[in-house]
Design an enzyme around this catalytic site. Sequence first.
Site, PDB file in Angstrom:
ATOM      1  N   ARG A   1       5.368   6.339  13.542  1.00 27.60           N
ATOM      2  CA  ARG A   1       5.448   6.849  12.232  1.00 27.60           C
ATOM      3  C   ARG A   1       4.900   8.240  12.437  1.00 27.60           C
ATOM      4  NH1 ARG A   1       1.273   4.469   8.198  1.00 27.60           N
ATOM      5  NH2 ARG A   1       0.434   7.086   8.403  1.00 27.60           N
TER       6      ARG A   1
ATOM      7  N   HIS B   1       0.568  -1.727   0.424  1.00 30.53           N
ATOM      8  CA  HIS B   1       0.074   0.402   0.439  1.00 30.53           C
ATOM      9  C   HIS B   1       0.833   1.404  -0.170  1.00 30.53           C
ATOM     10  CE1 HIS B   1       0.877  -1.016   4.230  1.00 30.53           C
ATOM     11  NE2 HIS B   1       1.137   0.323   4.521  1.00 30.53           N
TER      12      HIS B   1
ATOM     13  N   HIS C   1       4.976   0.507   0.424  1.00 28.90           N
ATOM     14  CA  HIS C   1       5.236  -0.712   1.106  1.00 28.90           C
ATOM     15  C   HIS C   1       4.619  -1.255   1.920  1.00 28.90           C
ATOM     16  CE1 HIS C   1       3.505   2.634   3.285  1.00 28.90           C
ATOM     17  NE2 HIS C   1       3.706   1.871   4.296  1.00 28.90           N
TER      18      HIS C   1
ATOM     19  N   ASP D   1       0.553   4.971   1.179  1.00 19.10           N
ATOM     20  CA  ASP D   1      -0.154   5.290   2.664  1.00 19.10           C
ATOM     21  C   ASP D   1      -1.237   6.376   2.683  1.00 19.10           C
ATOM     22  OD1 ASP D   1       1.449   3.940   5.140  1.00 19.10           O
ATOM     23  OD2 ASP D   1       2.788   4.865   4.616  1.00 19.10           O
TER      24      ASP D   1
END
Length: 287
Positions: A269, A98, A254, A100
């Site tokens: 994150r 995907h 990723h 993000d």
Amino acid sequence: MAATLNLTPIQATIGAVIHNIDLNRTDSETTALIQQALLDYQVIFFRRQQLTPQAQVTLAHGFGSLHIHPIYPAAADAPEVMVLDSLQQDLRDNELWHTDVTFRETPPLGCVLRAVKIPPAGGDTLWASGTAAFAALDTDLQQQLTTLTALHDIRRSFPPERFARDEAERQKLEYIFAANPPISHPVVRTHPLTGQPILFVSEGFTTRINELSEQESDRLLAALCRHATQPEFSLRWQWQEGDVAIWDNRSTQHKALFDYGNAHRIMHRVTINGDRPFYRPPQTQAA
């Protein structure tokens, strides 16, 4: 400070490790070099940093304003830091390839990810270059794809059966779905800084190519997703605690492997806001 970085490329198409930098102490010249390295390599890594949450936020702020995720929780002392904790959340959605937050009108520019706790084995993350994937397609298919748009839907990676375990969660998820309806983006986007064309679909959020029948859309999307994540366009990163990765979310996708059973994995994150994807034919780009 020398005007170059000490770095080691990982693959010909994507990735580099940057050495001998303490991300808690970066001046404006170093920050500019890091930002250029991100454009050049699309995902960059720094081993064994002792990065504090606030320093992580400051580092990400160097790229732009920051995004707050609608579903995942934040660190108590830094609301911009999203916590991915395998003992607290269902992280199986991260094992889909995907890009993000493409379910937003303006998907993120990029992310800064810090490894807080790593399992004894497993939990690697893979990244793939949409720039290299597009360049490897034949010319006729490239031309066809630049005329197409696709729907991106938050529901694809956050289904109620996993993220609405009780009534309160169900109501919250319904509110999030209503606030994030499916949105169309170009199948091929132009990088706003490099001008390079990027294949911009992923199995994590892309649900339909608008201009095709459902059957044709399913077939083409499946083929593009397989193509985009081939080994020649991708890398696999084996984490060590303290590692930091920065990736360009405009040009990569990723997935984080969920192969560590009940072991504990915590990642922090910080997500950088981006702009609306667009496609511009190369011949019309400014010099």
